[in-house]
Design an enzyme around this catalytic site. Sequence first.
Site, short mmCIF file in Angstrom:
data_model
loop_
_atom_site.label_atom_id
_atom_site.label_comp_id
_atom_site.label_asym_id
_atom_site.label_seq_id
_atom_site.Cartn_x
_atom_site.Cartn_y
_atom_site.Cartn_z
N GLY A 21 -55.48 -24.02 -0.06
CA GLY A 21 -53.93 -23.16 0.10
C GLY A 21 -54.08 -22.05 0.69
O GLY A 21 -54.72 -21.78 1.68
N TYR A 59 -44.31 -22.59 -16.16
CA TYR A 59 -44.72 -22.05 -14.91
C TYR A 59 -43.76 -21.09 -14.50
O TYR A 59 -44.30 -19.97 -14.06
CB TYR A 59 -44.85 -23.05 -13.78
#
Length: 291
Positions: free
Chosen positions: A24, A174
């Site tokens: 990523g 999150y």
Amino acid sequence: MSHCELSEIIMQGKTIVVTGGTSGIGEVAALALAGMGARIVLVARNKGRGEATLARLEQQAPGVGHRLHYADLAQLAEMKRVAVEIAAAEPRIDILINNAGAMFANREVTKDGFEKTFATDHLSYFVLTAGLRERLLAAGSARIINTSSHAHKTAQFDINDLQSTKNYTSFLAYGRAKLANILFTRELARRTAGTGVTVNCLHPGFVATRFGDEAGGLIGHVIGLAKVLAISPEEGAKTLIYLATAPEVATKSGEYFYKSRRTAPARAGRDDAMARALWEKSVALTGVDWV
């Protein structure tokens, strides 16, 4: 002189520690910074991905001594161990990029009793940064960069329930962890003022990466479908690279960036009292501090 040329001059000989750098935006940033002349120190959990990224770094910038350390950044002992290992191997660290992140469909608890998202996405930043304090200060002018997210904007933060025991969903956990990244950045900036160390955080955008691939359950499926609309890792890494290289950021600290521009986080991310409270809770949980 162009911005790219100036960035390459700035990066020559720099030592950069990167977590979450084997895929990523972390990997894109690591490779780009190596291409500018920096030496990369990776922290990886998976041996195969770690070795593959190290090989790509060697191809990009051979012979400068890129290093690879392994650690499961959800585990407190591993956070502390890898910090000690890196500090023993590096006389100075010019840039620390805290980029490791994860999301889990179901509430998981580490052997330390920490909710796993909070441990990976916040406590690892806190512990690793504290463990590398002396090496960052030794650089004379160092940058700490924390990857956060706009997901913090909907977070419901309860300083007395950091482990999400009362109401867990993957998105809530999150969001709380990403809000913690911003509060940590804010408080650390206050504590490092005048030391030559700066700290900033960023929202990379919604990026098509490995993020969420191991989440499992419905959330993993939803994230997989949503990635069709996501930006590329190359696009998502631009702000990360900007914060590592831009001369105009060298004296900025405690800020939140998106698309390489300073932007305001949600009100909860500007709460100095909460930032201090989170710091004290993090010290109590981990036994480490920036002292």
